[in-house]
Scaffold this active site. Structure first.
Site, PDB file in Angstrom:
ATOM      1  N   THR A  70       0.837  -1.207   0.000  1.00  0.00           N
ATOM      2  CA  THR A  70       0.000   0.000   0.000  1.00  0.00           C
ATOM      3  C   THR A  70       0.869   1.253   0.000  1.00  0.00           C
ATOM      4  O   THR A  70       0.632   2.194  -0.761  1.00  0.00           O
ATOM      5  CB  THR A  70      -0.937  -0.021   1.230  1.00  0.00           C
ATOM      6  OG1 THR A  70      -1.877  -1.084   1.044  1.00  0.00           O
ATOM      7  CG2 THR A  70      -1.674   1.290   1.402  1.00  0.00           C
ATOM      8  N   SER A 194       4.012  -6.330  -2.897  1.00  0.00           N
ATOM      9  CA  SER A 194       3.867  -6.550  -1.466  1.00  0.00           C
ATOM     10  C   SER A 194       4.365  -7.940  -1.124  1.00  0.00           C
ATOM     11  O   SER A 194       3.892  -8.934  -1.662  1.00  0.00           O
ATOM     12  CB  SER A 194       2.381  -6.408  -1.126  1.00  0.00           C
ATOM     13  OG  SER A 194       2.158  -6.767   0.208  1.00  0.00           O
ATOM     14  N   CYS A 323     -22.442  -8.223   2.381  1.00  0.00           N
ATOM     15  CA  CYS A 323     -22.861  -8.670   3.701  1.00  0.00           C
ATOM     16  C   CYS A 323     -21.684  -9.126   4.558  1.00  0.00           C
ATOM     17  O   CYS A 323     -21.858  -9.457   5.723  1.00  0.00           O
ATOM     18  CB  CYS A 323     -23.928  -9.752   3.588  1.00  0.00           C
ATOM     19  SG  CYS A 323     -23.908 -10.601   2.018  1.00  0.00           S
TER      20      CYS A 323
END
Lengths: 469, 469
Positions: A70, A194, A323
């Site tokens: 990131t 990463s 959900c």
């Protein structure tokens, strides 16, 4: 216990573990110091940089280590955008980038920049021509992932890089998901990755900035890592990360084709899940894809309950369903693809996954999905009534009130009533669940019913479906 | 081999090593995931946060882990400054802060903010009243280290924090050097620290932001660590860092007073170095200081050669002399204190340092300094001529050309000629070495000669010294 979420974090490669232990003893000192402990640390850092650069396909002095993928993306984007500020403030990226790219793009917009998102097809792939068409004279930077982290689709990076080069626009490639499997080809300018995705430890990312790419690091100055990653580096982690990457490349070169093996296992999942579990959509490009990753969505299934049940059965997977997230919106990747988001499961196999575990997953999954559907009262057969045109005077404008109900209930309610509608008649579903906007059209596509469109409603939205079959 | 540079990086605490190994097995997964590997990682992260918060003296939800102390300082300063932008854009910090604070302050200035530096006395300590006087209605943030990283002097943080609180200005404390020895007392608002200074692994910092402190994280958004530290966290490192800190606190609580023991060893160095090695200035506050750190400067010695010779003799130390850095300027800390910078040595003893190693250092040091001085042709005795007033017609305006010569040569040249100057007469040293600006006045103070001042010259500057004794 089978862990099938390598795309989130891969377990540590055994070589990385050994290298980390050695580097804890030899690499804890400050590599800029001139005494022996510092010199030893510097040698380890230099060797790690060389190994990582070779695996990436760049020069060692083009590569810095960052604390995460990131941060590599954030630093890479802000540094490239700032360096070309005189050219313009345009940023182009695909609609299915990792959240780190999207968040950096939001920060760019907030600072007065402009952002152009390039859409994807139903497999999640951008068209190189469409991407190239989005480049403008004021485009400072373009970003494209090498492969998608949620559905595994490979992007046409080499072609896009060539088109960017023609246009004089640097391309940043987020290679987080693919670097384990090989270098990213083509004339990209910047590359981020990463380590914990390739079996290195968490806490290590890398950013390559090829010579000739204008770059102006943002934020406070720092003397370490060419000013592109401030702070004392995580040297033991860096050494371990580089060792893991080197080991992967060496294993691949020695003929142990783990990628092909996992590709076969994923192929098996892609083929058999729709046979074993009804009402499933396997998404992503079936061929141009990562070897180890497959995503599918199950109609009439609550993603969170599905994950819980799979966890109970011993399988760790993730989901892009709304959900299971805290945002109540489905994954932006599935949304951009226009595919079903409910009951979504991403399976990403770690290096060395046992074939028997995959087989057991295929045995367990149908029963788990069935039990979740039963609890939700899913219509076993629909439409219940064979379709026929509306008779004169027959009511054709059925309305289903699913307000306050979350995914997958609105779609289940729709499926329950469609059989009562004559062919050519409509059902209107009232829903304030964000997932309905995506899943009702996706249901229509799967069921060959017509999705008419969305209307504003007092609460939420009204989704209109016309019965076709 | 004695490693005496704990202030740069402390060797890993044995407890940290064990914790790191365990966390590599148990804590590699993503702690936001709901499956068992994720839940296990989350439990480790929560426990680490609780342990670190207890050691810091804050609530767990006030503390986030960052990839380094530098990033903790950068994030803390930018977040606090941005949140109080409507109040004003003033930043106040001491002149002897760590480079991470200075670099963030430069970035703040570049973005249109204003910065006020509060000076220190000759021991490197700020006066709380002077610090408080620098706070203005538009001051958004104040920064003060708990103790200095180069000379060990403790700052009056508790008093400054109280004064900041009265003024309604948040205080950020850089506790990187002191957190190993205990929590920072007082009503500070933000606190930053770095694990590899307390025996944790590199790659972990922490930032505490106390409730009620306005804070607006800058840079791209991220869901992890309250949005204050973007990217996938270095969980094995975090677990190890927290374990080390907890172990230090437990050892201190059990009566094993390592701080007192190291304080005694450092006291011995402070006393005996001036006895064993002539022409030495021990700097920093002799009482209000870190237990494990001492700094001294040796007249007529090249810092880089001194470090090399000590390294050859088996001792790893660091230096704030200009001749060991790439910038050609002496340490800003020594400069702010107005003390000698040449031949500078910082000794910082790691936890558990053997007393015998300190004794051996004291045995070795005098010979090393002597050999360096001999090679530089240092005047054995000066002034060679007993001082007497100038006779009528005697030349009193001697000029020494030290242009192109680096520290410590200009001071050596000055010492060589001072004996030829009558009392009341002057020597002018021409030098283009940045260190001369600091070291010629410091030499005068040590020698009780009068430093008249500095004049512009065609090249470099002309430093004028009047003979007094």
């Amino acid at each position: 216990m089978p862990y099938f979420d390598a795309a989130s974090a891969a377990p540590l490669h055994p070589v990385a573990r050994e290298a980390l232990l050695a580097a804890l003893d030899e690499g804890w000192a400050d590599p800029v110091r001139l005494y022996r402990e510092g010199r030893r640390a510097r040698m380890l850092l230099d060797a790690a940089r060389e190994a990582a650069a070779e695996a990436v396909g760049c020069r060692p002095d083009e590569l810095v280590f960052t604390p995460s993928g990131t941060q590599a993306v954030h630093s890479g984007m802000s540094g490239a955008l700032a360096a070309r500020r005189r050219v313009g403030r345009g940023l182009v990226h695909s609609a299915v980038e990792h959240s780190s790219v999207l968040h950096a793009a939001e920060a760019h917009t907030a600072a007065g920049g402009t952002v152009t998102q390039v859409g994807v097809d139903r497999t999640g792939r951008v068209a190189a021509g469409e991407f190239a068409a989005a480049l403008r004279p004021d485009t400072a930077l373009a970003c494209l992932q090498s492969a998608n982290h949620e559905v595994g689709t490979e992007q046409p990076v080499e072609e896009v890089a060539a088109r960017c080069q023609e246009a004089g626009v640097p391309l940043l490639v987020d290679a987080a998901q693919s670097l384990a499997w090989g270098p990213v080809p083509g004339a990209w300018s910047l590359l981020a990755a990463s380590a914990h995705k390739w079996g290195g430890p968490p806490g290590v990312g890398l950013l390559a900035v090829r010579k000739g790419t204008r770059f102006a690091p943002q934020g406070p100055a720092d003397e370490r890592e060419s000013g592109r990653a401030p702070g004392f580096g995580n040297l033991p982690g860096i050494v371990a990360a580089a060792a893991a990457l080197r080991a992967l490349r060496a294993e691949a070169a020695s003929g142990a084709d783990e990628a092909a093996r996992l590709r076969g296992l994923v192929g098996r999942i892609r083929t058999r899940v729709p046979e074993l579990v009804g009402e499933v959509e396997v998404v992503g490009d079936p061929v141009r894809r990562l070897p180890h990753l497959v995503t599918f969505s199950c109609l009439y299934v609550d993603g969170e309950v599905l994950l819980q049940e799979l966890d109970r059965a011993g399988f760790s997977v993730s989901s892009g369903s709304s959900c299971t997230s805290s945002t109540l919106t489905p994954s932006h990747v599935l949304r951009a693809m226009g595919v079903l988001s409910e009951g979504n499961v991403r399976v990403s196999l770690p290096y060395g996954t046992d074939e028997a575990e995959v087989e057991r997953f295929l045995q367990v999954l149908p029963g788990v999905v069935r039990s979740v559907r039963e609890r939700l009262g899913v219509p076993v057969e629909e439409p219940e009534m064979p379709g026929k045109p509306a008779a004169a005077g027959e009511e054709t404008g059925l309305v289903v009130d699913a307000l306050g109900k979350r995914c997958p209930i609105p779609v289940i309610e729709l499926a329950k009533v469609i059989g009562r509608v004559p062919v050519g008649g409509t059902v209107t579903v009232l829903s304030d669940d964000e997932a309905a906007r995506q899943d009702i059209p996706a249901w229509c596509a799967m069921r060959e019913q017509e999705y008419v469109g969305e209307r504003d409603a007092e609460r939420g939205a009204a989704y209109v479906v016309r019965r076709r079959v």
